[in-house]
Scaffold this active site. Structure first.
Site, PDB file in Angstrom:
ATOM      1  N   GLY A   1      52.518  99.105  61.302  1.00 26.74           N
ATOM      2  CA  GLY A   1      51.320  99.605  62.583  1.00 26.74           C
ATOM      3  C   GLY A   1      50.637  99.760  62.855  1.00 26.74           C
TER       4      GLY A   1
ATOM      5  N   GLY B   1      46.502  69.267  70.733  1.00 28.83           N
ATOM      6  CA  GLY B   1      47.282  68.759  70.072  1.00 28.83           C
ATOM      7  C   GLY B   1      48.811  69.973  69.135  1.00 28.83           C
TER       8      GLY B   1
ATOM      9  CD  GLU C   1      41.449  67.594  70.688  1.00 29.75           C
ATOM     10  OE1 GLU C   1      41.151  68.325  71.346  1.00 29.75           O
ATOM     11  OE2 GLU C   1      40.606  66.233  71.078  1.00 29.75           O
ATOM     12  NE  ARG C   2      44.169  65.825  67.027  1.00 29.48           N
ATOM     13  CZ  ARG C   2      45.132  64.670  67.096  1.00 29.48           C
ATOM     14  NH1 ARG C   2      45.389  64.393  66.374  1.00 29.48           N
ATOM     15  NH2 ARG C   2      45.115  64.332  68.358  1.00 29.48           N
TER      16      ARG C   2
ATOM     17  CD  GLU D   1      55.555  71.857  67.424  1.00 30.32           C
ATOM     18  OE1 GLU D   1      56.351  73.157  67.293  1.00 30.32           O
ATOM     19  OE2 GLU D   1      54.985  72.285  68.225  1.00 30.32           O
TER      20      GLU D   1
ATOM     21  CD  GLN E   1      57.332  91.204  40.924  1.00 34.10           C
ATOM     22  OE1 GLN E   1      58.108  91.591  41.482  1.00 34.10           O
ATOM     23  NE2 GLN E   1      56.867  90.789  39.530  1.00 34.10           N
TER      24      GLN E   1
END
Length: 373
Positions: free
Chosen positions: A334, A358, A234-235, A361, A271
């Protein structure tokens, strides 16, 4: 790509990229396929991928191949939202499904049918043990009552892999069971949730919804352990998809700052933006290496659960995708906010990626625990 890929894998990646460019390579075409961005999945386009035999990568027999497919379809913005959830369901069916379930679901996926998974509830998201939707055993199977929410792609799925409580009570990891529920089962009502990403997720309402005994996937009461066994897949799926999104947002931003002129020169030559581009490119390269290293580890030993690596790859790649998309919007001014350009779509896709599958956190908490904390 300077990865340890075979010639066949490189050719596959190029073919997928060419397909996306040909079939959904312009904003006009993508708007046609998605009703102006309102839908994340176009079945006609998905069927073309099935006819090419490419949806077999959803079966996860080679995670590097699966990640290549996800990265390049993500980069190409191909509207095939049903693939990710179908691949997650395929993983569970391969590991725990009956012979009949494997024959039906896995063949269905390669033929172009889609599947969804229902786990979260109004009072249970990250806390899976709090699940309360209950499947009550009967003489012929189970009767399901309760609600699921944030269920991706259920509105066009053939069937839904439901995680429901067959024993114990909220707070227990034991007593959860996986059930395969056809989307047209009487007693199941699917209701869309409006989001900034269009029609993607749904509430599911089960009212005396009866399923036969052979709807069980794996072992009754072992749904939690079965879910944990699928974390790598899944991850990695979510990370590889967001790697493609991050790369696309970066390239779109880069093209803009090369062409947009202010104060007599391209804005990318200043820059402030040149350094930002350098930092984002470095972060994306880190994600790319992490995705394919983790995929290679899974291919080396598919039975091994990699809680640290899979959480790291999901955390890092989704956070970077969000950073790249937001930076791209900032650099475009914009125009990055205008729906005329793709950047605002990248932002919407990237923002939610740090929540589903998930949250960031939760991933950090898991990683910390692997260090004994």
């Amino acid at each position: 790509m300077d990865l340890d890929l075979t010639d066949e894998q490189r050719a596959f990646a190029e073919a997928v990229a060419d397909f996306c460019k040909r079939e959904s390579g312009t904003r006009l075409r993508r708007d046609e396929l998605t009703d102006g961005g309102r839908h994340a999945h176009h079945q006609g386009l998905y069927q073309k991928l099935a006819d090419l035999g490419w949806l077999e990568v959803a079966l996860g027999e080679c995670m590097v191949d699966t990640c290549l497919f996800l990265e390049h379809t993500g980069y190409g913005m191909a509207p095939i939202g049903g693939f990710a959830t179908s691949a997650i369901v395929a993983g569970a069916i391969q590991r725990f499904g009956s012979e009949m379930q494997r024959a039906t679901v896995l063949r269905g996926i390669t033929d172009g049918r889609t599947y969804s998974i229902a786990m979260s509830e109004p009072e249970a998201g990250s806390d899976v043990a709090a699940l309360a939707c209950r499947a009550r055993p009967t003489t012929s199977g189970f009767v399901i009552n309760g609600q699921k929410t944030w269920c991706s792609n259920a509105h066009f799925a053939d069937a839904i892999l439901l995680v429901a409580r067959t024993g114990g009570g909220p707070g227990d990891h034991d007593g959860l069971t996986m059930l395969l529920v056809p989307a047209d089962t009487p007693g199941l009502r699917i209701s869309g949730i409006d989001t900034m990403g269009g029609r993607e997720v749904n509430d599911l309402y089960f009212t005396d919804c009866a399923v036969p005994a052979d709807a069980v996937v794996g072992t009754i009461g072992q749904g939690w352990r079965q879910l944990m066994a699928g974390l790598n897949l899944e991850r990695l799926i979510l990370a590889a998809l967001m790697l493609g999104t991050a790369r696309r947002a970066f390239d779109d931003a880069l093209a803009y700052v090369r062409e947009r002129r202010q104060f007599g020169r391209p804005v990318g030559s200043f820059q402030a933006l040149r350094h930002r581009i350098a930092d984002l490119a470095t972060e994306i390269e880190c994600c790319r290496l992490l995705v394919y290293r983790t995929a290679a580890l899974v291919d080396r030993d598919p039975s091994r659960v990699l809680p640290r690596e899979s959480s790291m790859v999901k955390l890092k790649t989704t956070e970077v995708a969000r950073e790249v998309a937001l930076a791209g919007m900032q650099m475009m001014g914009g125009y990055g906010y205008a729906t005329e350009y793709d950047m605002e779509r990248h932002v919407r896709a990237a923002l939610v990626s740090t929540v589903y599958g998930g949250t960031s956190e939760i991933q950090r908490d898991i990683i910390g625990k692997t260090f004994g904390l």
